[in-house]
Design a protein around this motif. Structure first.
Motif, PDB file in Angstrom:
ATOM      1  N   GLY A 101     -10.102   6.130   9.630  1.00  0.00           N
ATOM      2  CA  GLY A 101     -10.697   7.213  10.409  1.00  0.00           C
ATOM      3  C   GLY A 101     -11.963   6.813  11.138  1.00  0.00           C
ATOM      4  N   GLY A 102     -12.083   5.535  11.481  1.00  0.00           N
ATOM      5  CA  GLY A 102     -13.242   5.063  12.234  1.00  0.00           C
ATOM      6  C   GLY A 102     -14.402   4.569  11.390  1.00  0.00           C
ATOM      7  N   ASP A 103     -14.278   4.610  10.061  1.00  0.00           N
ATOM      8  CA  ASP A 103     -15.376   4.227   9.166  1.00  0.00           C
ATOM      9  C   ASP A 103     -14.959   3.062   8.266  1.00  0.00           C
ATOM     10  N   LEU A 104     -15.322   1.855   8.657  1.00  0.00           N
ATOM     11  CA  LEU A 104     -14.950   0.664   7.876  1.00  0.00           C
ATOM     12  C   LEU A 104     -15.561   0.645   6.488  1.00  0.00           C
ATOM     13  N   ASP A 105     -16.615   1.405   6.262  1.00  0.00           N
ATOM     14  CA  ASP A 105     -17.204   1.460   4.925  1.00  0.00           C
ATOM     15  C   ASP A 105     -16.296   2.186   3.930  1.00  0.00           C
ATOM     16  N   ARG A 106     -15.249   2.814   4.422  1.00  0.00           N
ATOM     17  CA  ARG A 106     -14.258   3.448   3.542  1.00  0.00           C
ATOM     18  C   ARG A 106     -13.248   2.434   3.002  1.00  0.00           C
ATOM     19  N   VAL A 107     -13.246   1.214   3.545  1.00  0.00           N
ATOM     20  CA  VAL A 107     -12.342   0.182   3.031  1.00  0.00           C
ATOM     21  C   VAL A 107     -12.922  -0.318   1.709  1.00  0.00           C
ATOM     22  N   ALA A 108     -12.280   0.086   0.622  1.00  0.00           N
ATOM     23  CA  ALA A 108     -12.775  -0.263  -0.719  1.00  0.00           C
ATOM     24  C   ALA A 108     -12.371  -1.674  -1.118  1.00  0.00           C
ATOM     25  N   ARG A 109     -11.215  -2.129  -0.626  1.00  0.00           N
ATOM     26  CA  ARG A 109     -10.720  -3.436  -1.060  1.00  0.00           C
ATOM     27  C   ARG A 109      -9.631  -3.907  -0.113  1.00  0.00           C
ATOM     28  N   VAL A 110      -9.659  -5.187   0.202  1.00  0.00           N
ATOM     29  CA  VAL A 110      -8.528  -5.843   0.859  1.00  0.00           C
ATOM     30  C   VAL A 110      -7.702  -6.416  -0.282  1.00  0.00           C
ATOM     31  N   LEU A 111      -6.517  -5.884  -0.468  1.00  0.00           N
ATOM     32  CA  LEU A 111      -5.699  -6.257  -1.615  1.00  0.00           C
ATOM     33  C   LEU A 111      -4.851  -7.494  -1.365  1.00  0.00           C
ATOM     34  N   ARG A 112      -4.280  -7.585  -0.150  1.00  0.00           N
ATOM     35  CA  ARG A 112      -3.350  -8.676   0.115  1.00  0.00           C
ATOM     36  C   ARG A 112      -3.278  -8.964   1.599  1.00  0.00           C
ATOM     37  N   LEU A 113      -3.135 -10.240   1.939  1.00  0.00           N
ATOM     38  CA  LEU A 113      -2.813 -10.681   3.293  1.00  0.00           C
ATOM     39  C   LEU A 113      -1.502 -11.449   3.236  1.00  0.00           C
TER      40      LEU A 113
END
Length: 154
Positions: free
Chosen positions: A82-94
């Motif tokens: 929703g436009g707020d990268l601070d809401r990304v809690a974790r990158v789980l997998r690439l």
């Protein structure tokens, strides 16, 4: 956690506009707090990096191509959050796919271009599980494609 937009600015990264899907799929799907991001290619406004790594492209080109994928993924993360990268809690997998020549085996080194930038931007929350796979062909002859699974908090 530091502001992700500030971290991007300190790295000299300006996120591109997200590219709409080119076929019958969506950019991301969400179930609860888990978001699957569709594969992002090694593209940018000037065209991007195309070709076969180890044949038309060098290892260094491949690493730059994977970094472009990371930038495009982060733009998709932002849209999914929703436009707020601070809401990304974790990158789980690439999941990384490298269009590789027949004698090119440094696929993990190419993918480090993406992984390293994700960790530089998201810190501990950017440390992820990963696949790095060499493939015969990628869409539109791009050198690298990477998809992601992330966790978003409300």
């Amino acid at each position: 956690m530091p502001n992700i937009e500030s971290r991007l600015a300190s790295l000299g990264i300006e996120l591109p506009d997200v590219c709409p899907p080119v076929a019958n799929y969506v950019s991301s799907t969400r179930s609860g707090n888990i978001v699957q991001i569709s594969g992002q290619l090694s593209t940018h406004a000037g065209g991007g990096i195309k070709g076969t790594v180890g044949a038309d492209c060098s290892l260094a080109d491949g690493i730059i191509a994977a970094r472009l994928c990371a930038i495009n993924l982060i733009a998709q993360f932002k849209m999914a959050a929703g436009g707020d990268l601070d809401r990304v809690a974790r990158v789980l997998r690439l999941g990384g796919y490298v269009q590789a020549g027949p004698e090119f085996y440094e696929i993990p080194s190419v993918m480090n271009g993406c992984s390293d930038l994700i960790v530089d931007v998201f810190g501990e929350a950017g440390k992820h599980a990963r696949s790095a796979i060499g493939v015969y062909r990628l869409p539109f002859n791009f050198a690298v494609e990477v998809d992601a699974v992330i966790e978003i908090v409300d």
